[in-house]
Design a protein around this motif. Structure first.
Motif, PDB file in Angstrom:
ATOM      1  N   HIS A  14      14.130  19.336  48.094  1.00 21.14           N
ATOM      2  CA  HIS A  14      14.347  19.255  46.652  1.00 21.14           C
ATOM      3  C   HIS A  14      13.704  20.437  45.934  1.00 21.14           C
ATOM      4  O   HIS A  14      12.668  20.950  46.356  1.00 21.14           O
ATOM      5  CB  HIS A  14      13.752  17.965  46.097  1.00 21.14           C
ATOM      6  N   TRP A  17      13.306  17.937  40.813  1.00 23.44           N
ATOM      7  CA  TRP A  17      13.883  16.622  41.085  1.00 23.44           C
ATOM      8  C   TRP A  17      15.200  16.700  41.832  1.00 23.44           C
ATOM      9  O   TRP A  17      15.705  15.714  42.309  1.00 23.44           O
ATOM     10  CB  TRP A  17      14.144  15.877  39.769  1.00 23.44           C
ATOM     11  N   TRP A  18      15.800  17.871  41.869  1.00 21.85           N
ATOM     12  CA  TRP A  18      17.169  18.011  42.340  1.00 21.85           C
ATOM     13  C   TRP A  18      17.279  18.499  43.779  1.00 21.85           C
ATOM     14  O   TRP A  18      16.650  19.477  44.158  1.00 21.85           O
ATOM     15  CB  TRP A  18      17.931  18.978  41.430  1.00 21.85           C
ATOM     16  N   ASN A  62       4.320  17.524  43.231  1.00 25.14           N
ATOM     17  CA  ASN A  62       5.117  16.584  44.019  1.00 25.14           C
ATOM     18  C   ASN A  62       5.074  15.184  43.412  1.00 25.14           C
ATOM     19  O   ASN A  62       6.097  14.494  43.363  1.00 25.14           O
ATOM     20  CB  ASN A  62       4.622  16.500  45.452  1.00 25.14           C
ATOM     21  N   CYS A  65       7.315  15.018  40.402  1.00 31.02           N
ATOM     22  CA  CYS A  65       8.745  15.070  40.747  1.00 31.02           C
ATOM     23  C   CYS A  65       9.174  13.958  41.693  1.00 31.02           C
ATOM     24  O   CYS A  65      10.362  13.816  41.980  1.00 31.02           O
ATOM     25  CB  CYS A  65       9.073  16.426  41.385  1.00 31.02           C
ATOM     26  N   GLY A  66       8.230  13.176  42.203  1.00 34.13           N
ATOM     27  CA  GLY A  66       8.572  12.081  43.111  1.00 34.13           C
ATOM     28  C   GLY A  66       8.921  12.547  44.511  1.00 34.13           C
ATOM     29  O   GLY A  66       9.713  11.898  45.193  1.00 34.13           O
ATOM     30  N   THR A  67       8.350  13.676  44.925  1.00 35.92           N
ATOM     31  CA  THR A  67       8.623  14.219  46.256  1.00 35.92           C
ATOM     32  C   THR A  67       7.324  14.373  47.032  1.00 35.92           C
ATOM     33  O   THR A  67       6.242  14.124  46.516  1.00 35.92           O
ATOM     34  CB  THR A  67       9.322  15.594  46.155  1.00 35.92           C
ATOM     35  N   ASN A  86       9.331  18.783  50.418  1.00 39.80           N
ATOM     36  CA  ASN A  86       9.819  18.293  49.125  1.00 39.80           C
ATOM     37  C   ASN A  86      10.957  17.285  49.254  1.00 39.80           C
ATOM     38  O   ASN A  86      12.031  17.472  48.707  1.00 39.80           O
ATOM     39  CB  ASN A  86      10.251  19.468  48.244  1.00 39.80           C
ATOM     40  N   ALA A  88      12.449  13.294  48.836  1.00 46.16           N
ATOM     41  CA  ALA A  88      12.308  12.117  47.970  1.00 46.16           C
ATOM     42  C   ALA A  88      11.802  10.928  48.782  1.00 46.16           C
ATOM     43  O   ALA A  88      12.068  10.826  49.981  1.00 46.16           O
ATOM     44  CB  ALA A  88      13.650  11.785  47.332  1.00 46.16           C
TER      45      ALA A  88
END
Length: 116
Positions: A14, A17-18, A62, A65-67, A86, A88
């Motif tokens: 990621h 977020w993407w 991280n 961003c939730g990673t 990175n 999710a």
């Protein structure tokens, strides 16, 4: 995407977020695959039972961003360290991956002393 029943998982590295990078991670058939590149592609493969140690890392970025990143030390000569960068839901993936590694070792009857 984690499928515990079929023991499969796939995700991309990621950026924030993407998942818009050209690095793909996949687990299936008792193997982990890392595919990188857009124009020229490289794929690395490692058997799950060859993974010796799994480390989980999350920076402040991280967490926002939730990673997270999973670092695996292996007994594979071509790739002694595998990084899943990175990704999710990284904590859940790390816990599941650790369980699958143990199950593969039991299925193949590989003990700790066989790995050294």
């Amino acid at each position: 995407m984690l499928n515990k029943d079929k023991k499969t998982w796939e995700d991309r590295k990621h950026f924030l977020w993407w998942p818009i990078t050209f690095t793909k991670y996949r687990i299936e058939n008792g193997r982990i695959y890392l595919t990188t590149g857009l124009f020229s592609t490289k794929e690395e493969e490692c058997l799950l039972y060859r993974i010796m140690d799994i480390t989980f890392e999350r920076t402040l970025g991280n967490k926002i961003c939730g990673t997270g990143t999973i670092r695996m030390t292996t007994k594979d000569a071509s790739s002694p360290v595998i990084l899943l960068e990175n990704i999710a839901d990284s904590k859940n993936v790390k816990d599941t991956l650790s369980q699958w590694v143990e199950e593969e070792r039991e299925a193949k009857r590989v003990t700790g002393r066989d790995m050294y």
